[in-house]
Scaffold this motif. Structure first.
Motif, short mmCIF file in Angstrom:
data_model
loop_
_atom_site.label_atom_id
_atom_site.label_comp_id
_atom_site.label_asym_id
_atom_site.label_seq_id
_atom_site.Cartn_x
_atom_site.Cartn_y
_atom_site.Cartn_z
N UNK A 51 0.80 -1.23 0.00
CA UNK A 51 0.00 0.00 0.00
C UNK A 51 0.83 1.27 0.00
N UNK A 52 2.12 1.16 0.36
CA UNK A 52 2.99 2.35 0.43
C UNK A 52 4.01 2.31 -0.70
N UNK A 53 4.08 3.41 -1.46
CA UNK A 53 5.00 3.49 -2.60
C UNK A 53 6.22 4.36 -2.30
N UNK A 54 6.02 5.46 -1.56
CA UNK A 54 7.13 6.36 -1.25
C UNK A 54 7.04 6.83 0.20
N UNK A 55 8.21 7.20 0.75
CA UNK A 55 8.28 7.69 2.12
C UNK A 55 8.94 9.07 2.11
N UNK A 56 8.29 10.03 2.74
CA UNK A 56 8.83 11.39 2.86
C UNK A 56 9.04 11.70 4.33
N UNK A 57 10.24 12.14 4.68
CA UNK A 57 10.59 12.47 6.06
C UNK A 57 10.54 13.98 6.25
N UNK A 58 9.89 14.44 7.32
CA UNK A 58 9.78 15.88 7.58
C UNK A 58 10.89 16.39 8.48
N UNK A 59 12.06 15.79 8.37
CA UNK A 59 13.24 16.20 9.14
C UNK A 59 14.46 15.91 8.26
N UNK A 60 15.64 16.39 8.63
CA UNK A 60 16.83 16.11 7.82
C UNK A 60 17.13 14.61 7.77
N UNK A 61 17.38 14.09 6.58
CA UNK A 61 17.74 12.70 6.44
C UNK A 61 19.22 12.47 6.70
N UNK A 62 19.55 11.26 7.09
CA UNK A 62 20.94 10.90 7.36
C UNK A 62 21.45 9.94 6.29
N UNK A 63 22.76 9.85 6.18
CA UNK A 63 23.36 8.91 5.23
C UNK A 63 23.07 9.31 3.81
N UNK A 64 22.59 8.35 3.01
CA UNK A 64 22.36 8.61 1.59
C UNK A 64 20.92 9.00 1.28
N UNK A 65 20.13 9.35 2.31
CA UNK A 65 18.76 9.81 2.06
C UNK A 65 18.82 11.21 1.45
N UNK A 66 18.26 11.42 0.24
CA UNK A 66 18.32 12.74 -0.39
C UNK A 66 17.58 13.80 0.42
N UNK A 67 18.24 14.92 0.69
CA UNK A 67 17.60 16.06 1.34
C UNK A 67 17.12 17.02 0.25
N UNK A 68 15.81 17.14 0.10
CA UNK A 68 15.23 17.92 -0.99
C UNK A 68 14.70 19.25 -0.46
N UNK A 69 15.22 20.35 -1.01
CA UNK A 69 14.69 21.68 -0.74
C UNK A 69 13.92 22.09 -2.00
N UNK A 70 12.61 22.09 -1.92
CA UNK A 70 11.83 22.32 -3.12
C UNK A 70 12.15 23.70 -3.70
N UNK A 71 12.22 23.75 -5.02
CA UNK A 71 12.60 24.97 -5.70
C UNK A 71 14.08 25.05 -5.99
N UNK A 72 14.87 24.23 -5.27
CA UNK A 72 16.33 24.27 -5.43
C UNK A 72 16.83 22.99 -6.09
N UNK A 73 16.51 21.84 -5.50
CA UNK A 73 17.05 20.59 -6.05
C UNK A 73 15.99 19.50 -6.23
N UNK A 74 14.71 19.89 -6.29
CA UNK A 74 13.66 18.88 -6.47
C UNK A 74 13.76 18.19 -7.83
N UNK A 75 14.42 18.85 -8.78
CA UNK A 75 14.55 18.23 -10.10
C UNK A 75 15.58 17.10 -10.13
N UNK A 76 16.27 16.89 -8.99
CA UNK A 76 17.24 15.79 -8.92
C UNK A 76 16.61 14.49 -8.46
N UNK A 77 15.33 14.53 -8.07
CA UNK A 77 14.65 13.32 -7.59
C UNK A 77 14.52 12.32 -8.72
N UNK A 78 15.01 11.13 -8.50
CA UNK A 78 14.89 10.07 -9.51
C UNK A 78 13.50 9.44 -9.40
N UNK A 79 12.91 9.09 -10.55
CA UNK A 79 11.55 8.53 -10.52
C UNK A 79 11.39 7.30 -9.63
#
Length: 420
Positions: A231-259
């Motif tokens: 039932x779950x396809x994606x997970x979004x964290x509302x805090x800074x991610x650690x390790x290799x979790x991409x930290x996305x600031x919308x408007x700045x690097x959201x276009x780097x999200x891989x499908x």
């Protein structure tokens, strides 16, 4: 204007903006105040008689899902010397959202909130507010740990009334027999679980959902991967991610999200405050080095009264002290802006206010400039750039922190406080 804006949103999934501020579900007074605010950033007040013709022109077009700024339409039309009618100009300006170019309305996407604290409740309010078209994000469920007596009623009450953000705009009812909260007609299942492994979301009719973890309990890929269940396809964290979790600031690097990326972080509040203007300044002037000092509202992680805390200073009473603490924002900049090679340092002081923080960003630039040039540039960025939904701009000489409670922008440039 109100029925036109509502109909465009419900039937065509079109969000009407005015200088980056959504006009959907706004009252008469809110519409007028938003028009009046234009004088602070555009230099002159904007009248509803100037924007209404563009709104009426939009109703004649075959629009697809889009965000259209009628403030920008009015401003660019005034500067246009081709002698076009409002209708012809509007059709040209929004050509990317009509006819063969338009995006077809997509099916709604299920959303699950894992945790229902301060951030979770604010996200719930936003999702419910934006549910009108039925084509966007649909809040289907909330996961919380089992509570005591009248747990559901108490959680609904916290959604209904907020000490900082005020009353919920609409109606909320509770059905304890089915463990659901009905908010403005949206049925939200409340699932009680102590661990992600206890839940089968498909039982509740949830599929391909985005799960928003606002607990902060897990911040690395291994921990957050526990949510990737049926039932779950994606997970979004509302805090800074650690390790290799991409930290996305919308408007700045959201276009780097891989499908195929299934786990994402939205970074921290301070990161979202400093990275957009930092990117804007780096693009125009170059940045050699920088330091951010954030004077930050206290958070639920601190103690109300002096008591034991695993951190060095956060055990001291939050409402009574200025508390020096660390901020991960400076290091998070490298994740969001990997091309920025300038060293950025940071520190933080928690202070006894409940909301809104000041980020004092001190930058050594790559070329000389003047205060007026910087302010003109940042004003233009807030109005016309791809960062206009992230960066706001104010010239109010008496502005203080409480004036920005409820702002939809992650970063507001305070013109009066800017120094070069």
């Amino acid at each position: 204007m109100i029925p036109i804006i509502g109909k465009l949103h419900r039937e065509r999934d079109v969000t009407v903006l005015l200088h980056s501020r959504s006009l959907v579900n706004k009252s008469v007074v809110s519409l007028l105040k938003t028009h009046r605010f234009a004088r602070q950033i555009a230099g002159e007040e904007l009248s509803v008689t100037e924007t209404l013709p563009f709104l009426q022109a939009l109703t004649t077009l075959d629009l697809g899902p889009s965000q259209i700024d009628i403030g920008m339409l009015a401003a660019t039309y005034k500067a246009d010397d081709r002698g076009l009618s409002v209708e012809a100009f509007t059709a040209q300006a929004v050509a990317g959202a009509i006819g063969e170019n338009k995006i077809e309305c997509r099916e709604g996407r299920d959303v699950v909130l894992y945790g229902f604290g301060r951030i979770g409740r604010l996200v719930a309010r936003l999702l419910i507010e934006k549910a009108g078209s039925g084509n966007g994000l649909r809040l289907r469920a909330i996961v919380v740990r089992g509570g005591g007596e009248a747990d559901l009623v108490k959680r609904a009450s916290l959604l209904r009334r907020d000490s900082i953000h005020g009353q919920f705009q609409g109606t909320i009812t509770v059905d304890e027999a089915t463990s659901t909260i009905i908010a403005n007609g949206n049925t939200i299942k409340v699932i009680y679980a102590n661990d992600p492994s206890e839940i089968d979301y498909t039982v509740h009719g949830i599929k391909d959902a985005i799960l928003i973890d606002n607990t902060g309990k897990w911040r690395d890929r291994e921990g957050l991967s526990q949510h990737l269940r049926p039932g779950i396809d994606k997970v979004v964290l509302t805090a800074p991610g650690k390790g290799d979790v991409p930290n996305i600031v919308h408007g700045v690097n959201h276009d780097t999200i891989k499908p195929d990326e299934q786990i994402l972080s939205c970074a921290s509040c301070t990161t979202n405050a400093i990275v957009p203007p930092l990117k804007a300044m780096a693009d125009e002037y170059g940045v050699l080095r920088g330091h951010v000092e954030t004077v930050h509202s206290f958070t639920n992680d601190q103690n109300l009264l002096d008591n034991y805390h695993k951190a060095d200073r956060r055990g001291r009473s939050a409402p009574l002290n200025m508390v020096i603490t660390e901020t991960g924002a400076a290091s998070a900049v490298a994740k969001a802006l990997p091309d920025l090679k300038a060293p950025i340092t940071g520190s933080s002081i928690r202070v006894p206010v409940p909301d809104v923080s000041i980020a004092i960003l001190s930058l050594r630039l790559g070329r000389e400039t003047t205060r007026d040039e910087v302010l003109d540039y940042l004003r233009d960025v807030s109005l016309h750039s791809p960062l206009k939904r992230q960066i706001d701009f104010t010239t109010a000489p008496d502005a203080v922190s409480m004036d920005f409670v409820g702002s939809r922008h992650s970063s507001i440039v305070d013109a009066g406080a800017t120094k070069v």
